[in-house]
Scaffold this motif. Structure first.
Motif, mmCIF file in Angstrom:
data_model
loop_
_atom_site.group_PDB
_atom_site.id
_atom_site.type_symbol
_atom_site.label_atom_id
_atom_site.label_comp_id
_atom_site.label_asym_id
_atom_site.label_seq_id
_atom_site.Cartn_x
_atom_site.Cartn_y
_atom_site.Cartn_z
ATOM 1 N N LEU A 1 -12.243 -69.206 -3.300
ATOM 2 C CA LEU A 1 -11.783 -69.047 -1.928
ATOM 3 C C LEU A 1 -10.267 -69.218 -1.829
ATOM 4 O O LEU A 1 -9.603 -68.504 -1.070
ATOM 5 N N VAL A 2 -9.721 -70.151 -2.605
ATOM 6 C CA VAL A 2 -8.266 -70.339 -2.594
ATOM 7 C C VAL A 2 -7.574 -69.096 -3.146
ATOM 8 O O VAL A 2 -6.583 -68.607 -2.577
ATOM 9 N N ALA A 3 -8.086 -68.573 -4.265
ATOM 10 C CA ALA A 3 -7.495 -67.371 -4.845
ATOM 11 C C ALA A 3 -7.613 -66.187 -3.897
ATOM 12 O O ALA A 3 -6.688 -65.373 -3.764
ATOM 13 N N LEU A 4 -8.749 -66.094 -3.223
ATOM 14 C CA LEU A 4 -8.961 -64.990 -2.290
ATOM 15 C C LEU A 4 -8.023 -65.098 -1.097
ATOM 16 O O LEU A 4 -7.481 -64.092 -0.615
ATOM 17 N N GLN A 5 -7.800 -66.310 -0.619
ATOM 18 C CA GLN A 5 -6.875 -66.502 0.497
ATOM 19 C C GLN A 5 -5.447 -66.117 0.094
ATOM 20 O O GLN A 5 -4.713 -65.500 0.876
#
Length: 443
Positions: free
Chosen positions: A103-107
């Protein structure tokens, strides 16, 4: 040009064979719950089958009096019990950590490129497969762990999780392999070159599905009726072409899709025009129009250009200031426009099996696609000579590839770009440099 679900006649009519599951398949690809749900169901079924086979194996050995083998299986199952217990307790924690990192990478990727790149993550097969196997391994380990019995007497024990323990270890190994592939896929998602290439690939996939459009709109005559949208408000994602063709053939009419794919429709908006008859009843057209919260690639010819333009504009914003990314987007925009430069655009006609036109669908025209690809980037590029030089080269290349009748919008954008650079760049030498065509921008 066509695909396995359609053929194209010489006069530019797209004749599709019915593919009733095509919209459903695309909608499921845009969801994240389906693959993990299938994985959980598969794990439960596999566990039941494996435990049943374990019970049959023990029963067979006891019937044959081979108690030594049963004792050996009990000892082996006890040795693997610690592994199964560790897998059951650690796998869910592992899933949570991996998903949080994702989720962090996607954000970060959505903030750097465009929020619309999130759908690339959602549609990723390796991502869905990885999470499905992770959850399946966790559930399978719990079910196997629950099957262990305290009875160690080879004469009275009813089941020994021998085959199921081996299956659980195999699933753990598969999970590790998929985890490596998933990390690689997530890292690629954060690379702008991969994101841009993926968008271009999806655009060509849509282009192949559309086949060839007719040279112009067919003569349908005045519409005898219109069908209004009765569902929720949202973006027109796609239509069930096979079902609409069948309904039009059954009632002997021709249907015309009024809005384009990607338009926002509200309840009461006319979506279908009926030509040649009174038209089918509303219940016959139920579930033929799909409306969602965002555009998809399924039938949207311009969505790829929209995403590439968004990424390029964000790259040219003062907060990012990355003209090289904008040049990479322009490379793919030129690739897409070059592919459609010589193709008929306009009305796409879908036929039934007898070759009769039953559904007419409007596609974006050449001018629409050129404006979508260049207009907004041109407005943001006046202060970036790398981008203006690439734009000039792109317009020259497309002018050489496009037929004579399609060069007007390219020449218009070239002139507007020249005027914009002259307004914003004071020095004549800088203006000449910024307007010099260069396929790499500035090398």
């Amino acid at each position: 040009m066509g695909n396995a679900g359609q053929t194209v006649t010489p006069n530019g009519v797209a004749r599709r064979r019915p593919r009733p599951l095509s919209p459903l398949r695309e909608h499921l690809r845009d969801t994240f719950w389906f693959a993990p749900a299938v994985g959980l169901v598969g794990a439960a079924v596999t566990a039941v089958v494996a435990l049943e086979l374990d019970g049959l194996l023990i029963e067979t050995l006891q019937r044959e009096g081979d108690y030594d083998t049963v004792s050996s299986l009990i000892d082996l199952a006890d040795d693997t019990k610690s592994i199964i217990t560790t897998v059951g307790s650690a796998m869910l924690t592992f899933i949570g950590v991996v998903f949080s990192i994702s989720l962090v990478a996607l954000q970060m990727a959505s903030g750097q490129f465009s929020p619309r790149v999130v759908r690339l993550y959602v549609r990723s097969r390796i991502t869905k497969c990885t999470f499905a196997v992770f959850l399946a391994t966790f559930l399978f380990a719990l079910l196997v762990q629950a099957s262990y019995q305290g009875d160690t007497d080879p004469r009275t024990v009813r089941t020994v999780p021998f085959l199921s323990s081996i299956a659980c270890v195999v699933m753990v190994m598969v999970s590790l392999v998929l985890f490596i592939a998933y990390v690689n896929s997530t890292i690629r998602l954060m690379r702008v070159s991969h994101v841009i290439d993926r968008i271009a690939w999806e655009s060509f996939r849509v282009l192949d599905k559309h086949g060839a459009a007719g040279a112009g709109a067919p003569a349908l005559g005045p519409a005898s009726a219109e069908v209004a949208h009765r569902g929720r408000a949202g973006v027109l994602r796609d239509v069930n072409i096979a079902r609409l063709v069948r309904v039009a053939r059954r009632y002997g009419v021709v249907l015309r899709l009024i809005p384009r794919i990607g338009d926002f429709v509200v309840p009461g908006t006319p979506v279908l025009a009926v030509h040649g008859g009174t038209g089918p009843p509303p219940r016959a057209l139920r579930y033929t129009v799909s409306v969602g919260v965002e555009r998809t690639f399924h039938q949207d010819l311009g969505f790829g250009l929209r995403q590439l333009s968004d990424i390029a504009q964000r790259a040219l914003s003062p907060a990012v200031n990355d003209p090289t990314t904008a040049v990479q987007c322009l490379d793919r925009i030129v690739q897409i426009l070059a592919a459609v430069a010589g193709r008929p655009l306009g009305a796409l006609r879908h036929c039934d099996r007898r070759g009769t036109v039953r559904l007419v669908q409007d596609l974006p025209g050449w001018t629409n696609l050129v404006d979508l690809g260049f207009a907004e980037i041109r407005g943001c590029a006046t202060g970036a000579p790398q981008v203006t030089r690439r734009l000039m080269a792109a317009l020259e290349d497309l002018s050489a590839l496009a037929p004579e009748g399609r060069r007007s919008p390219l020449l218009r954008h070239r002139e507007l770009l020249r005027q914009a650079v002259e307004r914003h760049v004071r020095e004549p030498a800088d203006r000449d440099f910024a307007l010099r065509p260069d396929r790499q921008g500035i090398g």
